[in-house]
Design an enzyme around this catalytic site. Structure first.
Site, PDB file in Angstrom:
ATOM      1  N   ARG A   1      42.716  79.412  11.673  1.00  0.00           N
ATOM      2  CA  ARG A   1      42.996  78.021  11.308  1.00  0.00           C
ATOM      3  C   ARG A   1      41.927  77.088  11.903  1.00  0.00           C
ATOM      4  O   ARG A   1      41.813  76.977  13.131  1.00  0.00           O
ATOM      5  CB  ARG A   1      44.363  77.635  11.854  1.00  0.00           C
ATOM      6  CG  ARG A   1      44.740  76.191  11.678  1.00  0.00           C
ATOM      7  CD  ARG A   1      45.934  75.830  12.537  1.00  0.00           C
ATOM      8  NE  ARG A   1      46.309  74.460  12.323  1.00  0.00           N
ATOM      9  CZ  ARG A   1      47.113  73.748  13.110  1.00  0.00           C
ATOM     10  NH1 ARG A   1      47.627  74.324  14.177  1.00  0.00           N
ATOM     11  NH2 ARG A   1      47.391  72.504  12.850  1.00  0.00           N
TER      12      ARG A   1
ATOM     13  N   ASN B   1      53.386  73.624  23.188  1.00  0.00           N
ATOM     14  CA  ASN B   1      52.478  72.989  22.239  1.00  0.00           C
ATOM     15  C   ASN B   1      53.304  72.780  20.973  1.00  0.00           C
ATOM     16  O   ASN B   1      53.509  73.720  20.204  1.00  0.00           O
ATOM     17  CB  ASN B   1      51.269  73.874  21.961  1.00  0.00           C
ATOM     18  CG  ASN B   1      50.285  73.185  21.012  1.00  0.00           C
ATOM     19  OD1 ASN B   1      50.613  72.187  20.367  1.00  0.00           O
ATOM     20  ND2 ASN B   1      49.086  73.732  20.905  1.00  0.00           N
TER      21      ASN B   1
ATOM     22  N   HIS C   1      47.923  70.684  24.277  1.00  0.00           N
ATOM     23  CA  HIS C   1      47.222  70.650  22.985  1.00  0.00           C
ATOM     24  C   HIS C   1      45.862  71.309  23.152  1.00  0.00           C
ATOM     25  O   HIS C   1      45.138  71.000  24.115  1.00  0.00           O
ATOM     26  CB  HIS C   1      47.058  69.217  22.480  1.00  0.00           C
ATOM     27  CG  HIS C   1      48.370  68.557  22.265  1.00  0.00           C
ATOM     28  ND1 HIS C   1      49.194  68.893  21.209  1.00  0.00           N
ATOM     29  CD2 HIS C   1      49.050  67.650  22.999  1.00  0.00           C
ATOM     30  CE1 HIS C   1      50.308  68.190  21.298  1.00  0.00           C
ATOM     31  NE2 HIS C   1      50.251  67.435  22.373  1.00  0.00           N
TER      32      HIS C   1
ATOM     33  N   GLU D   1      53.206  69.548  28.266  1.00  0.00           N
ATOM     34  CA  GLU D   1      52.795  69.482  26.861  1.00  0.00           C
ATOM     35  C   GLU D   1      51.324  69.878  26.788  1.00  0.00           C
ATOM     36  O   GLU D   1      50.494  69.306  27.501  1.00  0.00           O
ATOM     37  CB  GLU D   1      53.001  68.041  26.370  1.00  0.00           C
ATOM     38  CG  GLU D   1      52.537  67.803  24.950  1.00  0.00           C
ATOM     39  CD  GLU D   1      52.678  66.320  24.550  1.00  0.00           C
ATOM     40  OE1 GLU D   1      53.384  65.551  25.256  1.00  0.00           O
ATOM     41  OE2 GLU D   1      52.055  65.942  23.555  1.00  0.00           O
TER      42      GLU D   1
ATOM     43  N   ALA E   1      52.217  69.719  15.124  1.00  0.00           N
ATOM     44  CA  ALA E   1      52.389  68.394  14.514  1.00  0.00           C
ATOM     45  C   ALA E   1      53.734  67.757  14.859  1.00  0.00           C
ATOM     46  O   ALA E   1      53.876  66.530  14.769  1.00  0.00           O
ATOM     47  CB  ALA E   1      52.224  68.502  13.001  1.00  0.00           C
TER      48      ALA E   1
ATOM     49  N   ARG F   1      40.811  62.543  17.592  1.00  0.00           N
ATOM     50  CA  ARG F   1      41.013  62.939  16.199  1.00  0.00           C
ATOM     51  C   ARG F   1      41.685  61.808  15.407  1.00  0.00           C
ATOM     52  O   ARG F   1      41.597  60.652  15.780  1.00  0.00           O
ATOM     53  CB  ARG F   1      41.800  64.263  16.162  1.00  0.00           C
ATOM     54  CG  ARG F   1      41.070  65.386  16.901  1.00  0.00           C
ATOM     55  CD  ARG F   1      41.835  66.689  16.850  1.00  0.00           C
ATOM     56  NE  ARG F   1      42.003  67.146  15.474  1.00  0.00           N
ATOM     57  CZ  ARG F   1      42.911  68.078  15.106  1.00  0.00           C
ATOM     58  NH1 ARG F   1      43.703  68.612  16.027  1.00  0.00           N
ATOM     59  NH2 ARG F   1      43.011  68.448  13.853  1.00  0.00           N
TER      60      ARG F   1
ATOM     61  N   PRO G   1      54.718  74.594  14.738  1.00  0.00           N
ATOM     62  CA  PRO G   1      54.213  74.952  13.409  1.00  0.00           C
ATOM     63  C   PRO G   1      52.707  75.175  13.363  1.00  0.00           C
ATOM     64  O   PRO G   1      51.934  74.427  13.966  1.00  0.00           O
ATOM     65  CB  PRO G   1      54.595  73.733  12.554  1.00  0.00           C
ATOM     66  CG  PRO G   1      55.787  73.157  13.236  1.00  0.00           C
ATOM     67  CD  PRO G   1      55.575  73.400  14.710  1.00  0.00           C
ATOM     68  N   ASN G   2      52.343  76.205  12.649  1.00  0.00           N
ATOM     69  CA  ASN G   2      50.958  76.562  12.316  1.00  0.00           C
ATOM     70  C   ASN G   2      50.172  77.184  13.470  1.00  0.00           C
ATOM     71  O   ASN G   2      49.047  77.639  13.258  1.00  0.00           O
ATOM     72  CB  ASN G   2      50.189  75.350  11.744  1.00  0.00           C
ATOM     73  CG  ASN G   2      50.825  74.831  10.474  1.00  0.00           C
ATOM     74  OD1 ASN G   2      51.002  75.591   9.522  1.00  0.00           O
ATOM     75  ND2 ASN G   2      51.222  73.573  10.452  1.00  0.00           N
TER      76      ASN G   2
ATOM     77  N   TYR H   1      40.096  74.522  16.628  1.00  0.00           N
ATOM     78  CA  TYR H   1      41.008  75.246  17.514  1.00  0.00           C
ATOM     79  C   TYR H   1      40.410  76.506  18.139  1.00  0.00           C
ATOM     80  O   TYR H   1      41.068  77.134  18.976  1.00  0.00           O
ATOM     81  CB  TYR H   1      42.284  75.599  16.743  1.00  0.00           C
ATOM     82  CG  TYR H   1      43.042  74.380  16.258  1.00  0.00           C
ATOM     83  CD1 TYR H   1      43.638  73.509  17.167  1.00  0.00           C
ATOM     84  CD2 TYR H   1      43.137  74.077  14.899  1.00  0.00           C
ATOM     85  CE1 TYR H   1      44.308  72.379  16.743  1.00  0.00           C
ATOM     86  CE2 TYR H   1      43.819  72.953  14.444  1.00  0.00           C
ATOM     87  CZ  TYR H   1      44.402  72.101  15.377  1.00  0.00           C
ATOM     88  OH  TYR H   1      45.065  70.976  14.955  1.00  0.00           O
TER      89      TYR H   1
END
Ligand code: DQA
Length: 144
Positions: free
Chosen positions: A17, A73, A99, A97, A76, A106, A9-10, A22
């Site tokens: 964004r 990735n 990110h 994985e 969330a 964060r 998502p996103n 990012y």
């Protein structure tokens, strides 16, 4: 070698964004960088993004017998999706994985990944380069 690259998502909004987190690179830029790198190794990239947990799970199930690795990735979903984790842990190929941001620097809710315990490895905080580095590892390690 065929490598499934999944984005949750996103991540379709990369480029606009929260660019201070990012960066300015778009998902299309990342796909192009991965395809270019894959050519060095004669590898094929299957690149997808979805805002929907079930769609990502459907993609994993549809491709799991015809791919050699997964680079994901989960966005969330990383932090809470046991359904995505179960889909991934049912697959016998290596899973990386990725990110873009350093999730450990964060908010506290980003410090925990439900995916990490079933992943082969994780790359976080190296920006879009993390995807290309994950691909390079998959190809160099010939994790078939
Ligand atoms: C992310 C980190 C997640 O916490 C966040 O929800 C994302 C992107 C990253 O690439 O840094 O959507 O996975």
């Amino acid at each position: 070698m065929r490598i499934l690259v999944l984005n949750g998502p996103n991540l379709n909004m990369l480029g606009t964004r929260e660019p201070h987190i990012y960066g300015a690179t778009t998902l299309a830029d990342i796909e192009a960088a991965m395809v270019a790198q894959a050519q060095h190794y004669n590898a094929e990239i299957l690149f997808h993004q979805s805002n929907h947990e079930g769609t990502l799970i459907d993609l994993i199930q549809a491709h799991q017998t015809s791919i050699h690795a997964i680079i994901i990735n989960p966005g969330a979903l990383t932090h809470y999706s046991y359904a995505l984790r179960d889909a991934l842990s049912g697959v016998s190929v290596p899973i990386v994985e990725v990110h873009i941001s350093n999730v450990y620097k964060r908010e506290a809710f980003r410090h925990h990944s439900v995916i990490a315990p079933i992943a082969t490895g994780q790359i976080a905080g190296l920006g879009w380069h993390g995807y290309v580095l994950a691909l390079t590892w998959v190809c160099q390690a010939k994790v078939v």
